[in-house]
Design an enzyme around this catalytic site. Structure first.
Site, PDB file in Angstrom:
ATOM      1  N   THR A  61       0.849  -1.186   0.000  1.00  0.00           N
ATOM      2  CA  THR A  61       0.000   0.000   0.000  1.00  0.00           C
ATOM      3  C   THR A  61       0.886   1.238   0.000  1.00  0.00           C
ATOM      4  O   THR A  61       2.066   1.171   0.337  1.00  0.00           O
ATOM      5  CB  THR A  61      -0.902   0.048   1.239  1.00  0.00           C
ATOM      6  OG1 THR A  61      -0.079   0.201   2.400  1.00  0.00           O
ATOM      7  CG2 THR A  61      -1.748  -1.198   1.362  1.00  0.00           C
ATOM      8  N   ASP A  62       0.324   2.366  -0.350  1.00  0.00           N
ATOM      9  CA  ASP A  62       1.016   3.641  -0.160  1.00  0.00           C
ATOM     10  C   ASP A  62       1.116   3.905   1.346  1.00  0.00           C
ATOM     11  O   ASP A  62       0.450   3.256   2.161  1.00  0.00           O
ATOM     12  CB  ASP A  62       0.261   4.767  -0.863  1.00  0.00           C
ATOM     13  CG  ASP A  62       1.150   5.949  -1.199  1.00  0.00           C
ATOM     14  OD1 ASP A  62       2.217   6.100  -0.565  1.00  0.00           O
ATOM     15  OD2 ASP A  62       0.782   6.740  -2.084  1.00  0.00           O
TER      16      ASP A  62
END
Length: 755
Positions: free
Chosen positions: A250-251
């Protein structure tokens, strides 16, 4: 007695990696597995698995500033190349691959000697530069998917090294996908058709996976209403159609941002959705990720097999990076401090700074500077180096003034210099803005300040001894050395309707500016004393636009227009040196200057590379990687991702273009022609002849575009299918080059255009 964990099969670096992963998964307890699902893991002592973090920035060199809460420490001086938008402007895959090698050697050296730092960088950014208003435009490789894939792919190959198994440094592609607007980026949905996905948005990821990317980062936004971190296309497209064998993350903070916005605060449900969609590691607080994983398992939302699949993917990368190398076979384990801040790296940075320059205009062959005795160097980009958020710190940061002065000293040329900023006093109801040491007063005696104007009414203020004013909502007002630099740029101020505003746009106090010395007038006087003018202007990589802040328009800022017009009154021989990390509508100034060079920021050898071009030591050959529209252009809404349905980029829109994608001049004229086209597995081999018909040694970028003879509703006007930067062509020299063109289907279906 200490257990010899190297006897475990997963430590055997001679064994097939999938068998090693089988052994690892079998030995892990369920409790241990819960702790291996974030991008940072604590390690497992009983198995000898070390703590490990996958992340860190390496967009244009290793970022080892160590100035943030999670990595405070002594900074390491590393090589800083041109920002990616400028890297792409070189159209030189060999140069970019070498930059990747330098970057990964530094990253590996820091890891080997200090035991810290990441070996799997969050770079390159391969989001498409679809909108010229995008605040993070500087991080991308342009608006063309093929160019992006080939240039970013070259950087990836340099990062990973040439060993068939071990990786010097892994690359993580940002941000999958359709991520081109900063405002409301976590809540917005990018709505696009399947045709647009396949023709445009997916292609750079496919090419970069072929080049050897180890990771892909899921974006914050949604696509067609589905959060990117929970989008089944992570499995279906990346791991399925493209055969991606690495890992997806994920970011930063992405899991819990998605939890709040899309899952009503249910982190276990968000975790399950991300894991099942194909996210293998969550870039959030490890303890919080572990808790979400445990709850998700307890509620039956995920099975142990789901955990195993994710751990297998992340540890496949870790083993290739050299973790758990029981046979000591990792060829990169011995890279040491001698690989940091090398002479070779600095020279490569200088070469890139020159190659990234794009010559847009050169009336009367004003450039290169020949026969001039006095040069007026003006503008706030002349004597300052403006750092960007993902850049590192370097042993040198060479400004245009420094680089040009070094050349001028050798050439016997006199440089007259002025930043051309106004000097002002700021009058408040109780007195004047002033300072005593580092203390800021609003009721002081009259004091002069240097004011630098940026876009949209923003400005920065400096004391006459060089300290910059900033306002912290907790600490109040203060002064510091250096430039405007932070995630929240607290050095920005506004004057609006008689009120001084801070960086947030909040009122400070009534105030007005009193002009003491006009920078425009000083510039005009200086230009009148020179044979030629170098006007260095452009954008600030943190003030004008950045992560979380898009631009409102593409217009040249008002102060730069005023400076050009003032200089023109005194001298017609003006070179506009425009530092641009995104496209500008230069039609506002182009008729008032003779020559225009644009280049991106961020390179530690920026000034020397530019001096090499201005002086003629290097003939420019860079090309634009985005369309530069006219001020008359009606830009699409930056949140409209329909590149085909709402025609955008050179592929689909040809309206009101000032400088097209692929445009770039040189000091020499090179004639090119297609001699022969032959079918190949890729589509076509295109044989090109070229001849330097000018008087300067030069590089030349061959760019081949294809357009279907019979276009369908989703076919582009034309698209880039092959390119190569041909080096050091001497005057009168002829060369023949064969390019492999990436056209789909039969090559005879296309009209080919050579640029």
């Amino acid at each position: 007695m200490k257990k010899d964990y190297t006897a475990f099969p997963f430590w055997d670096s001679d064994l097939d990696i999938e068998k090693r992963l089988d052994d690892l998964i079998e030995r892990l307890t369920l409790e241990e597995k819960f702790g291996l699902l974030s991008s940072s893991i604590k390690g497992i002592e009983r198995l000898g698995i070390p703590a490990c973090h996958m992340g860190g920035e390496a967009a244009h060199g290793i970022q080892a500033r160590r100035d943030q809460a999670f990595d405070y420490g002594t900074p390491v001086n590393t090589i800083s190349f041109t920002q990616p938008i400028g890297m792409a402007a070189t159209w030189d895959t060999h140069l970019i691959k070498k930059a990747g090698e330098i970057t990964s050697c530094e990253g590996r050296a820091i890891f080997n000697t200090e035991g810290g730092g990441s070996l799997c960088a969050w770079a390159p950014t391969v989001d498409m530069g679809r909108s010229p208003l995008w605040g993070r435009n500087e991080e991308c490789y342009g608006e063309d998917p093929y160019l992006t894939g080939m240039m970013a792919g070259a950087y990836i190959k340099g990062l990973k090294g040439d060993d068939p198994f071990f990786i010097r440094m892994g690359a993580t592609l940002k941000h999958f996908y359709a991520n081109n607007a900063e405002e409301n980026r976590a809540t917005a949905s990018s709505d696009i058709t399947e045709e647009e996905k396949n023709a445009y948005y997916f292609e750079p990821y496919r090419l970069c996976i072929e080049a050897g990317a180890e990771g892909v980062m899921a974006a914050y936004n949604k696509v067609n209403g589905i959060p990117c971190a929970a989008n089944p296309e992570l499995n279906e497209v990346l791991k399925g159609r493209f055969g991606f064998k690495g890992h997806v993350v994920t970011d930063g903070g992405g899991l819990f941002i998605m939890t709040k916005l899309c899952f009503d605060g249910d982190s276990a449900a968000a975790f399950a959705a991300a894991l099942k969609a194909g996210c293998d590691a969550m870039s959030d607080d490890p303890a919080a990720v572990e808790a979400a994983a445990k709850e998700s398992y307890a509620r039956g939302l995920v099975a142990e097999a789901d955990l195993d699949r994710a751990i297998r993917n992340t540890f496949r990368t870790r083993l290739r990076l050299g973790f758990c190398d029981g046979k000591n076979k990792n060829p990169y384990a011995g890279i040491g401090k001698e690989s940091i801040d090398t002479y070779e790296g600095r020279q490569l940075a200088r070469q890139m700074a020159a190659e990234a320059c794009v010559l847009l205009q050169n009336k009367d062959e004003l450039l290169p500077l020949k026969g001039v005795k006095t040069i007026a160097l003006i503008g706030n980009h002349a004597g300052r180096f403006y750092p960007d958020w993902y850049g590192g710190v370097s042993s040198e940061r060479i400004t245009v003034r420094q680089g040009l002065s070094e050349w001028a000293a050798e050439a016997g040329v006199k440089i007259l210099f002025d930043e051309a900023d106004d000097t002002v006093r700021i009058k408040t109801p109780d007195g004047y803005l002033a300072h005593e040491g580092e203390k800021v007063l609003f009721a002081g005696e009259p004091e002069e300040w240097q004011i630098t104007y940026w876009s949209e009414g923003r400005f920065t203020l400096r004391t006459m001894d060089g300290l910059i004013l900033q306002h912290d909502e907790e600490k109040g007002f203060g002064l510091k050395e250096g430039e405007a630099f932070a995630w929240f740029v607290r050095e920005i101020f506004y004057l609006k309707e008689g009120m001084l505003l801070d960086w947030r746009g909040e009122d400070i106090c009534p105030a007005k500016s009193e002009l003491v010395s006009s920078g425009l007038k000083r510039a005009e006087e200086l230009c009148g004393k020179a044979d030629a003018v170098i006007l260095a202007a452009g954008c600030h990589p943190l003030v004008d636009a950045k992560e979380e802040r898009d631009r409102k328009d593409i217009l040249v800022k008002e102060r730069d227009v005023e400076l050009v017009l003032s200089a023109e009154k005194a001298n017609k021989n003006i070179v506009l040196l425009y530092m641009a990390n995104y496209p500008f509508a230069l039609d506002m100034v182009k008729d008032h200057v003779k020559s225009i060079i644009t280049c991106a920021t961020g390179n530690m050898e920026h000034g020397r590379g530019i001096a090499d071009v201005l002086s003629g030591k290097v003939s420019p050959a860079g090309r634009l990687v985005q369309t530069w529209y006219s001020s008359k252009a009606e830009l699409k809404d930056k949140n409209d991702y329909h590149v085909i349905l709402s025609p955008q980029t050179y592929l689909y829109n040809d309206k009101d273009i000032l400088y097209p994608f692929g445009f770039g001049l040189s000091y020499s004229k090179t004639e090119c022609r297609i001699e022969n086209v032959m079918p190949s597995p890729a589509g076509a081999d295109i044989h090109v002849s070229l001849k330097n018909e000018g008087k300067y040694k030069t590089d030349h970028v061959i760019a081949v575009f294809a357009g279907k003879k019979e276009k369908g509703p989703y076919d582009p006007i034309r698209k880039l299918v092959a390119f190569e930067r041909v080096k050091d062509i001497m005057p009168g020299e002829e060369r023949r080059v064969c390019l492999s063109a990436a056209v789909c289907g039969e090559f005879y279906e296309y009209d080919l255009e050579l640029v």
